[in-house]
Every structure is written in C-alpha cells, then in structure tokens.
Scaffold this motif. Structure first.
Motif, mmCIF file in Angstrom:
data_model
loop_
_atom_site.group_PDB
_atom_site.id
_atom_site.type_symbol
_atom_site.label_atom_id
_atom_site.label_comp_id
_atom_site.label_asym_id
_atom_site.label_seq_id
_atom_site.Cartn_x
_atom_site.Cartn_y
_atom_site.Cartn_z
ATOM 1 N N LEU A 1 1.011 4.126 -3.967
ATOM 2 C CA LEU A 1 1.116 2.974 -2.675
ATOM 3 C C LEU A 1 2.462 2.276 -2.855
ATOM 4 C CD1 LEU A 1 -1.053 2.506 -0.653
ATOM 5 C CD2 LEU A 1 -1.755 0.282 -2.252
ATOM 6 N N ALA A 2 2.938 1.784 -3.994
ATOM 7 C CA ALA A 2 4.259 1.158 -4.046
ATOM 8 C C ALA A 2 5.173 2.207 -3.517
ATOM 9 C CB ALA A 2 4.236 0.923 -5.632
ATOM 10 N N ILE B 1 -4.344 4.513 -7.509
ATOM 11 C CA ILE B 1 -3.583 4.522 -6.294
ATOM 12 C C ILE B 1 -2.118 3.605 -6.217
ATOM 13 C CG2 ILE B 1 -5.509 5.073 -4.969
ATOM 14 C CD1 ILE B 1 -5.728 2.117 -4.420
ATOM 15 N N THR B 2 -2.077 2.514 -7.136
ATOM 16 C CA THR B 2 -1.121 1.564 -7.073
ATOM 17 C C THR B 2 0.244 2.359 -7.022
ATOM 18 O OG1 THR B 2 -1.803 0.969 -9.266
ATOM 19 C CG2 THR B 2 -2.054 -0.564 -7.501
ATOM 20 N N ARG C 1 1.513 9.810 -12.130
ATOM 21 C CA ARG C 1 1.728 8.532 -11.833
ATOM 22 C C ARG C 1 2.917 7.752 -12.301
ATOM 23 N NH1 ARG C 1 -3.173 9.385 -13.538
ATOM 24 N NH2 ARG C 1 -4.755 9.865 -11.901
ATOM 25 N N SER D 1 -0.095 -2.457 -10.987
ATOM 26 C CA SER D 1 -0.390 -1.293 -11.773
ATOM 27 C C SER D 1 -0.146 -1.580 -13.059
ATOM 28 C CB SER D 1 0.938 -0.160 -11.267
ATOM 29 O OG SER D 1 1.929 -0.593 -11.688
ATOM 30 N N THR E 1 9.501 4.995 -7.551
ATOM 31 C CA THR E 1 9.342 3.523 -6.671
ATOM 32 C C THR E 1 10.662 2.944 -7.326
ATOM 33 O OG1 THR E 1 7.262 3.618 -6.949
ATOM 34 C CG2 THR E 1 8.192 1.616 -6.450
ATOM 35 N N ALA F 1 5.842 -4.202 -2.502
ATOM 36 C CA ALA F 1 5.736 -2.873 -3.329
ATOM 37 C C ALA F 1 5.975 -3.445 -5.087
ATOM 38 C CB ALA F 1 7.160 -2.367 -2.790
ATOM 39 N N LEU G 1 2.842 -4.728 -6.177
ATOM 40 C CA LEU G 1 1.877 -3.432 -6.528
ATOM 41 C C LEU G 1 2.313 -3.121 -7.871
ATOM 42 C CD1 LEU G 1 1.453 -1.575 -3.135
ATOM 43 C CD2 LEU G 1 -0.319 -2.596 -4.657
ATOM 44 N N SER H 1 5.206 4.550 -1.519
ATOM 45 C CA SER H 1 5.137 4.837 -0.195
ATOM 46 C C SER H 1 5.643 3.532 0.678
ATOM 47 C CB SER H 1 3.681 5.152 0.274
ATOM 48 O OG SER H 1 2.810 4.238 0.230
ATOM 49 N N ILE H 2 5.373 2.521 0.423
ATOM 50 C CA ILE H 2 5.650 1.221 1.022
ATOM 51 C C ILE H 2 7.144 1.116 0.885
ATOM 52 C CG2 ILE H 2 5.562 -1.294 0.697
ATOM 53 C CD1 ILE H 2 2.824 -1.082 0.147
#
Lengths: 533, 151, 128, 335
Positions: free
Chosen positions: D87-88, D83-84, D234, D133, D241, D126, D129, D90-91
């Motif tokens: 998540l990074a 998920i990281t 990923r 990861s 990111t 972020a 994160l 999206s943040i």
C-alpha cells in the motif's frame, strides 16, 4: 613519573607490613607479600594509603593441591606488588575488597566462577564467564575437575523465532523498560549481551553478560607444551595478538632468565608498534561506523590496509603475526624491506594530518562525541582502568614508560594524555598515539642493531613463576606464568585490558541517554574475545 | 523464469555475519571486505542487519556452548534459500581451541555448512574466493539440491 | 557563542573522490600479489621425510596425524584444523615441509581438506 | 449509461510512459546512481557485476527478494503485516503521477488547483503506513524504528509544507503544473529565493532519512529499524517505497525550484526533451542529496528534534516572510 628504586618501596612495605607478613623483594614484580587470608583487606588498605594511585591489576587464583592460592597483583607507582594468600579448598572463603577498590569487582567474580572461591560481601557474585547452564559445583580451573562429559551436551534453552531482543517491563519499577542489546548485533563485531534498564531516554542500569566467547584458554594452556602455548595464547585476540605472544614469551624468558639478543628486542618493538597502528586505525574507523559516519569508516580502513601489508611482509600473515617465540623472533628483518616500511609510514603520516584536521573540525562528529560518557580522573583510578581510556582521563599510566620491555627503554617517545575523559578525548588520544607509533618505528629502524635474532631455549622449563606486562593497544596486558619443571606450564593467568575497562563503560553509561550508548561503547575499544579468553 | 531468479540470486547474495566465539581475527577480515580495497559490493554483497534479510550466513569462530543455541536460532530465522559459509580454521573445525571445555568444535556441528574457508585468518581475497566458489557451485548444481547441504 | 566557523576538510575530500580512481583491486579477475614468504598452504616432500613425527608432536592445532603409507609413518595434514603457523616446517629436521603462497583453499565439501601423504607428492606440482 | 470510449492513450500514459513502468525503472536507475555515487565518494567501485557497470543490480535485488520464502512471524498483526508495504509503495507512486514529467502529469487531466497539498498529504499517508508496517511486525526493534520514523517525519513535515508554499506563493497558484510552467516563462525560483532552496534540501534530507538525520535506519541502535521482521517480497516493497520517496523528493525540488521538466527544446516534439530535462534535473538533485549524506555523521535523536523545532521551523517561517517581503517590494522594482 620517576621510577622509585627498589629499596624505597620495599623499605616502606617492610616498615608498614613487616610485622604482619614476610616480604620477598624482587619476586613477582617489585615485591611479594605473603600474608594470612584474613589480613588481605588490611594490607591492601596500607598499600592504598601509601600511594592513592594504586589499583589492582589482576587476581590470580591457582589450585595448590589441598589449598587454593590467591594473589592480588597491585600496581603502585607503576610497579607490580603481589599480595599472596591461601584459602583452604573445603570452604574457600575470603573477604571481598570491592568496597576498597571498586575495580576488583569483575576479578573476584571471575575467580569465583572458575575456581569456586567465595568472596564474602561481594555485591553480585553471579556467573561472569561460564555459560548459564554450566553445572553448579564444577570449577574448570581446578586440577581435579572432570571436564570431558560436559562439553558435548548442547544446551537447548527456549528457542523462539523472535530475533534476539526482549522488551519487557522490568519487575521492580513499571516505568523502566528493559532493552537487551542481544548477542547478535550488526554493529558489534562480537557476541556479548547488555541489558539496559531505560527510563524514557536515560539509562538507569546496565547489566553486562559476557562469556559468549569464553574458550577456556587458561585451562587449555595447561595441556600444551610451552612451544604450542605461544600459538594458543596468541589467538586469544586477533587484533592484539603479538602483544599476547610477547607477554607470555617475556614471562617464560623471565623464568628461564634467558638473555634475548638486541636485534630480537628491536624487531619485537617494530611488530608491536605496527600492531598498535592497525588496532588504533581499526577502532577510529569502527567509531565512525558506530556513530553513522560511513565515509570516515571507509577512509580509515582504506588507509589501514598498507599497515596490514607491512605486517604481512614482515611476518607472513596480515593479522595473526606468529612472529614471537621463546628466546627471540622467528624471522629476521630483511634489508630490502626497510625502505618499503619507511615509504608506507611516510604516506600514513601525511594522511594523519587530514584525520587530525577532520576530528577537530567536523561539527557533526564533535556533536556526537563531546561530553559523552565522561570518566573523571579519580573514577578512572578507582575503577583501575588502563590504556587510552585511563590516559584520556588524565591518568599517567603506560607500561612502556613504567617498566620498559623489548626496546622501549632506549627509544625516546612521549605519553599522550588528555583531561576531558569523554569519548572525544579517548578517540583523540588514539589519534595522537598513531603519530607517536610512527616515530617509534622510524627510530627503531634507524638504529637497528645487527647480530642474532634468536637464542636456543630448552624444551623443559625450570620450576618457577613470573609476571609480565605489555602495553597492548587497548591498555596494560598482564600475564602470570607458573612452571613446574616439566614441558607443560602449571598455570597461565591472562588479564586483558578490556577486562579492566568494562566497569568504566558501566559507570559512564548510567545516567547518559540511550542514544549515546553506541558512541560511548566504541570509544572503549572493547575486545570481547580478550575479555572472555 | 527459473534462470532469471537464479541469475538474481547469484548477483545479489546478501550477507549476515555472526561471530560465535572467534578471536575476531576473521571478523576484521570479513568487515575489511566492505572497505574500498576489496569492496564486495561489486558482487552485490551487502552486510544486512537482520537474519530475515540475509541469504548467506558468514560464521566465524569456534562454536562455544553459549553461542550454539543463538547460532541455531539465527539459522532458523533466515528465509529459505540460505547458505552458510564457515570462515577460518575455528569455524571449519575448532582450530587451536578444539577440545576445550566450552568449545563444541566447528560450525557444522550446529548448522549445515555449504562452504569451508580454511586459514587463520583467511585473507580477504580467500573469503571472496570462497563466496565465488559457493555461488558457482549453486549455478552448476540444480536449484532444489542446493539447500540439502552435507551436514 | 561565537565559535570560529570550522570548515570540515571532508567537504573538499569527498568531492575530490568523485574524480579519483577507486582504491579497489579487482581481485578475482586480477591475481592478488602476495609477498613471497607469505604462509600459505604447506607443501610436503615425501622423499626427504624420515617419519620422525616431530611435526605432529609440535603442531599447536594437532592438525598433523601420522598414518601408515607403504610401511612408513607419514604426516597427514588436516587443513581444516591447520592454523598455518609453520611450526611444523621449523621443527622438521630434514626441511621436508616447505612454504607456498597458495591461499585460495576454499572448498565446498570438507573431505578435500585432508591432504594424504602420497597424494601430497602430486600436489607438490599441482599446488598453485 | 455513461458511454466512455476506453482511452488507450490514457492507459499508455498511466501505465507505461510517464506512469508506473517509467517510474519503477527510473527509481531502480536512481537507486543504482545513488549506490554508485556513494561508492565512488567512499573511494570504492560499487555494484559492477550485474549487467554493464552493475546497472541491473537494483533489479537483481528486487527479483531475488521477490523469489525468497515469505515468513510471517507468529505474533505479528497478519493483515497489516501483509498489505502495508505494498500500500505504501502504491500511494507513493500515485503521488508521483501528479508531477509534470513530460510537460503534463502522468494522468493527463489531473492537474487541479490544490494538487501540491494533495501530493504532500499522500506522502504523509505513505510514511504513516511505514509506521504501521513497523508496528505490525510486533518486533521490539520494529516498534522502536517505527516510532522514530513517526517522530522524525511529523517533526519535519511542517517546515516542509512552509517551504513548499514559497514557490506556490511566487507562482501565485497551488497547482504544480502552473508552478512549473510559470518558472519556464519567467526564471527558475531557485534564483529568486535561494534560501528556500537550501532549507528545502536540508528538510528533504531529514524527510528521506538520510545522514545526518538517519535515525530510523541506525544499525547500531535499532538493528533493522522497521524492516527488521520483513523478508522477501515485502522487504522489496519497503525498499522500493524508500527509493520512490527519494525520487519523489527530488522531483518535488525540481518542480518547485528548478523549473519542472521545462528546458530548451532543440528539435523534434517537446515531450521527449521535457522528460529528458526532468530526468537530468532529478539525477542532479539525487547526487546532491547523496553528497550531503556522505558528509556528515548521524546525529542523536534529541539533537535531530532540537534541530527541527528550534532551528528549522523558525528559519522556514523567516524564509516565507522574506519571500513575501521580497516579492511585494523588491522584485517589482528590479524586474
């Protein structure tokens, strides 16, 4: 460095070693000293006292039926002196000389690996060139070695899915972390493995494991005719291939005592210097890639392409020039190519001013390379390093001046040396050598003699042996060829410059920070296909 | 949807280079591809540091005994739609070094190879031509038939 | 320490490259120019061959094999083994093996790399 | 029972125009510009095959990575590993939504007093994160790369904050939209405090891990850095990111020093012109950072840290003090 005439060196040897072994002047370089195997340390000690700049070039081992011959080729005052001894095959034991000359460490490990000679007192006689799973008592370079059944077995050691890096605590000291720079590494063109023991940021110990590119060229050379051997030996290293070809061809010509026509010697000089140009430009660009200077890498390799085109124009292939053959050169230099070469070299000379200015003024480049991996002058001599690595530490050694071959005797050029001995100095030495090479090529083109460029040579080579040295871009390249009167050579020994320079990297890396390792490593211009043969 | 992923795969083939025992003649030609004169980034080709990122494995050099197992491991680590290109006479069949005691022969003795580029070393244009031929052969053949290459 | 402020020449050079034409040759779309004596794929002329076998004996990569073709022994070229050194062209007494500048030899399946003697007659014309 | 009409205009703003879709495609466009400029500066051509002049190259990379096989290493920390990256990403996108893109931020009524600090905090999370990861991939190179991201990022966060305070101080308010607006009425802050702009660009260069502070991506020391173990989808998110962070950094520079999206409006409704000015200014900053990247070699990690603690931090404090001094004494006399 004044080349001493033959008598003074031989007379000194006669005076000091006369009683111990007999001296044959003029054989295998300046002189050959035949001694008992027990006296090797004493004779080498005498040679060292005679000239403190003396260092070992190579240690040739060959299978003489029931005995194993060992030859220490020593370079004193720029000339080759060979110390010949013999060891029985049943228990091949001889005293090590690594404590006298530390540079002999790798040479002895390789002889132990390939011929099974045991060097008593050697600090670490482990595998150097052969793979780990190679059968224990099988020595490939012995004539009676049965090698057929071995090559097919595919070794299947443990295969985990991690990329090739293990980070485990070293047994001896819990603080030391063992980082292995694995065989597959994006920054290194070739596979080789270095396991570095790191304490925080400083490197405590470097353990190299080479031999991934060992293709057994010396054994293969014994199974091919001299004509085929030129092409085989040439493919030991893709970057300095014409140097390998010329060293082998020069050695065979010494045995046959053929007289190479002048035009061939001049064309050979041009091809060698073109090779040096493209090799130096390659490593200066690669240094940029290693220290993260992408733009410098792109510019350097863009300016290197015209040199590759010139090599292609002269020899028919960009990289493997295949232009040397026993008795001369395979192709003549056409008249209409000369102006093309001159214009390209003029363009390159103008571009080098930009790089000279860049290397001396770019702050971030200097921060990454100055005072990194400093090799002092006496370390350089003790470790027997060669080429730009030695010249950057102030050691004045260049085969083109010490023992001129091809047309270097008639061409005025100067050897470039510096004194700092760090990564910056090594790169600057190569940068200046590029200008020097351009001058050499232009001088050679101007007074290029006419006449034949090739001489017929018999297929069967008369029995004999010879040594030959050439200044490859990375340093002094040494070949020993022994012929036995048939069309197949008896023994071909190749000692490449990187093989002598790796101990310098081990010495300078220890104590430095791990972030310096890539810059220090690339300044060595390592060529592992050369080292492993 | 299927043609979109195929278009994406053809337009951005990321490359990993592994030298399993070469004289580095072919390796400097592979690296020369990234330099301004040949610039394979035009085709979206990027040199990737880790096998996990790569689609095409460029192998050079004759497979020595020591490198065979590393080559197999790197091939296994690459995610699925993966291809192998053998560059140079050594990678195709062992070249001049065939028959030596530490040489296993060509790359196809260890991993399935999709494209062979003969030459010693092949010109950088010949390597580009090889990669273009590999990509166009994927386009014509059906997607699922591509990885079961001839061993 | 008062160091002379050295301005790196890269600043001017990198900026100027934004406006200079890139040094890229558009290879697959533009034919690559190659010097005329480049060592590409060799061309074998079966009419000149006297099947003496010198080429296969001298080949450093043992890439030439002598095979029976309608009664006579002719050289069969293994292009995957061949290192394009042209020693065969040199040692052929009748100059039956000539050079060509054809270098785009990449293939998908390996069997097409074996050049049979009689088929080599056609590919003399179809080589480029 | 809260009666709330679903505000379609809000959906459109958040999801399509100044929101997610626009940011995603603008990031891909910026990545293309960056690769083309870097290639042109290195005298190369750069991506040219995917779409006209290679403009769809980042899109092709993204789709190809999404369509590749997913490999989760055996001894990786499965949950974090999966998920990281997402998540990074999206943040990071959430952080951009606070910046005024076309006159007002993507989430229309979101400009509150301290959103400058909130955006900075989001960027820190972020990046943390990203560290997680790298650590989760349990690959030695991943761990080294992750720890380098952390040391470099935390090192450069403090000067970044101090320098971000300069425009806030000039505008007298911590709200991004107010900072941008006050520059529109007055003059862009780059003219008032050029030294802060220069320092901010240098710190940004370290933030975005571009040369000369490019340690976490150093191929020669740390094979793939924290991305070594990632592949397929990923990896696409990790690359995204990083690209969104470049766009966010450039957008921050634009909002702080170049007057945000505001610029002369010629005809038609202003939102169109504001977003056009925003795009042009961000592209200008991206090209500037790319230019700096091509100029320098990568510094060693200890040189980067000494550059941060010994040079950049004191300089940012001095620049803040200088700004305060200038604003209270000199500028009132001049203007």
């Amino acid at each position: 460095m004044p080349v001493p005439d033959q008598d003074s060196l031989v007379s000194v040897l006669q005076h000091k070693i006369g009683t111990v072994g007999n001296i044959l002047p003029g054989q295998l370089g300046k002189a050959t000293i035949q001694i008992e195997s027990a006296l090797n340390r004493k004779v080498i000690q005498i040679l060292l006292e005679n000239d403190d700049g003396a260092c070992i070039i190579a240690l040739t081992g060959l299978d003489l039926g029931e005995k194993i011959g060992l030859m220490y080729h020593i370079r004193t005052k720029g000339l080759v002196v060979t110390v010949k001894t013999e060891v029985s095959k049943e228990d091949p034991k001889i005293a090590t000389i690594t404590d006298i000359i530390p540079g002999a460490n790798f040479h002895e490990r390789e002889a132990a690996d390939l011929l099974g000679v045991v060097f008593e007192g050697h600090p670490n006689l482990s595998r150097l060139v052969l793979p780990e799973d190679w059968p224990k008592d099988l020595y490939p370079l012995r004539k009676d070695a049965k090698l057929e059944g071995v090559s097919s077995k595919l070794a299947d050691s443990q295969c985990n899915t991690q990329p090739e890096v293990k980070m485990q605590q070293s047994q001896t000291d819990s603080r030391l972390v063992n980082i292995i720079v694995g065989p597959q590494h994006p920054a290194l063109l070739e596979p080789e493995k270095f396991s570095l023991k790191v304490d925080g940021e400083t490197v405590m110990d470097v353990e190299p494991r080479i031999g991934y590119v060992h293709r057994g060229v010396e054994k293969a050379a014994e199974q091919r005719t001299y004509l085929q051997d030129v092409y085989l030996i040439e493919r030991i290293c893709g970057i300095c291939n014409s140097c390998h070809a010329l060293t082998f061809v020069g050695a065979v010509e010494k045995i046959l005592k053929t007289e190479v026509p002048d035009r061939a010697r001049y064309i050979r000089t041009i091809i060698l210097e073109l090779n040096r140009l493209h090799s130096h430009l390659l490593v200066l660009g690669h240094a940029g890639l290693e220290i993260g200077y992408e733009t410098l890498f792109q510019y350097m390799w863009r300016d290197r392409e015209p040199i590759m085109d010139l090599t292609e124009l002269l020899t028919g292939n960009r990289v493997i020039s295949s232009s040397m053959t026993i008795g001369g050169v395979r192709r003549d230099l056409k008249e209409e190519d000369v102006p093309k070469i001159k214009t390209q070299l003029a363009i390159l000379r103008k571009k080098m001013d930009f790089y000279q200015n860049l290397y001396r003024n770019e702050r971030s480049l200097k921060m990454r390379t100055q005072n990194v991996g400093i090799l002092s002058k006496d370390d350089a001599i003790k470790l027997c390093v060669v080429g730009p690595v030695a010249r950057a530490s102030g050691v004045l050694t260049d085969v083109r001046k010490d023992e001129p071959y091809a047309a270097y005797g008639e061409i005025p050029f100067k050897i470039i040396t510096r004194t700092e001995g760090d990564t910056f100095a090594r790169l600057i030495v190569r940068l200046d050598e590029i200008d020097e090479s351009i001058n050499i090529i232009e001088y050679t083109l101007d007074n290029m003699p006419s006449g034949p460029y090739r001489v017929r040579v018999p297929r069967i080579v008369v029995a004999g042996e010879a040594v030959n040295r050439v200044e490859a871009p990375r340093g002094e390249l040494f070949h020993y060829v022994k012929s036995n009167g048939t069309a197949y050579p008896e023994r071909v020994k190749v000692r490449t410059p990187t093989f002598a320079n790796i101990p310098a990297f081990l010495k300078t890396a220890i104590g430095g920070s791990i972030a310096d390792v890539p810059a220090n490593f690339v300044s060595l211009d390592p060529c592992f296909s050369c080292t492993d043969r | 949807m299927k043609s979109l992923t195929m278009w994406a795969r053809l337009k951005s083939p990321w490359v990993l280079h592994f030298n399993s025992g070469a004289c580095n003649g072919c390796d400097i030609e592979v690296v020369a591809l990234l330099t301004p004169r040949y610039d394979v980034e035009r085709f979206g080709i990027k040199l990737e540091p880790s096998p996990r990122h790569a689609d095409v494995l460029l192998t050079t050099g004759v497979v020595t005994r020591q490198c065979a197992e590393r080559l197999k491991r790197i091939y296994d680590q690459m995610p699925e739609p993966k291809f192998v290109v053998a560059i140079g006479a050594c990678a195709c069949s062992g070249g001049v070094f065939k028959g030596n005691y530490t040489v296993l022969g060509g790359v196809d003795k260890v991993v399935p190879v999709n494209a062979y580029i003969p030459g010693c070393p092949p010109k950088p244009e010949a390597i580009i031509d090889g990669v273009v031929k590999l990509l166009s052969s994927l386009e014509s053949s059906k997607p699922e038939a591509k990885t079961s290459a001839s061993a | 320490m008062a160091r002379k402020l050295t301005v790196s020449p890269m600043i001017k050079r990198v900026f100027s490259h934004l406006f200079t034409k890139p040094a890229t040759c558009k290879y697959p779309f533009v034919k690559a120019e190659v010097p005329d004596d480049f060592r590409g794929k060799q061309v074998f002329d079966i009419s000149l061959c006297v099947s003496c076998g010198l080429c296969s004996r001298d080949c450093p990569a043992k890439a030439i094999e002598m095979v029976e073709v309608d009664g006579k022994r002719r050289p069969l070229f293994h292009l995957d083994l061949c290192v394009f050194c042209y020693q065969c062209a040199e040692s052929c007494p009748r100059n039956a093996i000539k050079s060509s500048v054809f270098f785009e030899l990449a293939v998908i399946d390996k069997s097409t790399l074996v050049i049979k003697p009689e088929s080599s007659l056609q590919n003399v014309s179809g080589a480029q | 029972m809260i009666k709330r009409v679903i505000d379609f205009w809000l959906f459109f703003r958040v999801l399509v125009f100044p929101g997610f879709t626009f940011i995603l495609f603008f990031t891909l466009f910026c990545d293309w510009v960056e690769r083309k400029i870097e290639a042109r500066m290195q005298n190369r051509v750069g991506p040219a095959v995917a779409g006209p002049a290679g403009i769809l190259q980042p899109l092709a990379d993204l789709i190809k990575l999404l369509s590749k096989e997913e490999i989760v290493p055996t001894n990786a920390k499965k949950r974090f590993f999966r998920i990281t990256p997402v998540l990074a990403f999206s943040i990071m996108v959430f952080a951009i939504c606070f910046l005024p893109i076309d006159g007002s931020s993507a989430i229309s009524s979101s400009g509150f007093a301290g959103d400058l600090i909130f955006v900075m905090a989001l960027v820190t999370i972020a990046n943390f994160l990203l560290f997680v990861s790298g650590w989760a991939s349990s690959n030695p190179y991943g761990a080294i790369g992750a720890s380098r991201v952390l040391t470099q990022f935390l090192g450069y966060d403090i000067p970044l904050f101090l320098l971000a305070l300069t425009p806030a101080f000039l505008a007298g308010n911590l709200a991004l939209s107010v900072i941008a607006l006050s520059q529109y009425k007055f003059i862009p802050f780059i003219i008032l405090t050029p030294w802060a702009f220069v320092l901010f660009i240098i710190t940004l260069q370290a933030e975005l891990e571009k040369d000369p502070f490019d340690i976490p991506h150093a191929e020669s020391e740390v094979v793939g850095g924290l991305e070594t173990e990632y592949g397929g989808g990923r990896l696409a998110f990790l690359h995204l990111t990083r690209d969104v962070q470049i766009v966010l950094g450039a957008a921050l520079v634009v909002t702080f020093f170049l007057g945000g999206p505001y610029g002369p409006v010629f005809f038609g409704f202003p939102e169109f012109w504001y977003s056009l000015w925003f795009v042009l200014k961000v592209l200008g900053v991206v090209v500037l950072t790319e230019y700096i990247t091509c100029l320098f070699a990568r510094l060693r990690i200890d040189q980067v840290l000494t550059a941060n603690w010994r040079i950049l931090l004191p300089l940012s404090i001095v620049s803040l003090a200088l700004t305060i001094a200038m604003v209270t004494w000199v500028y009132p006399l001049v203007i």
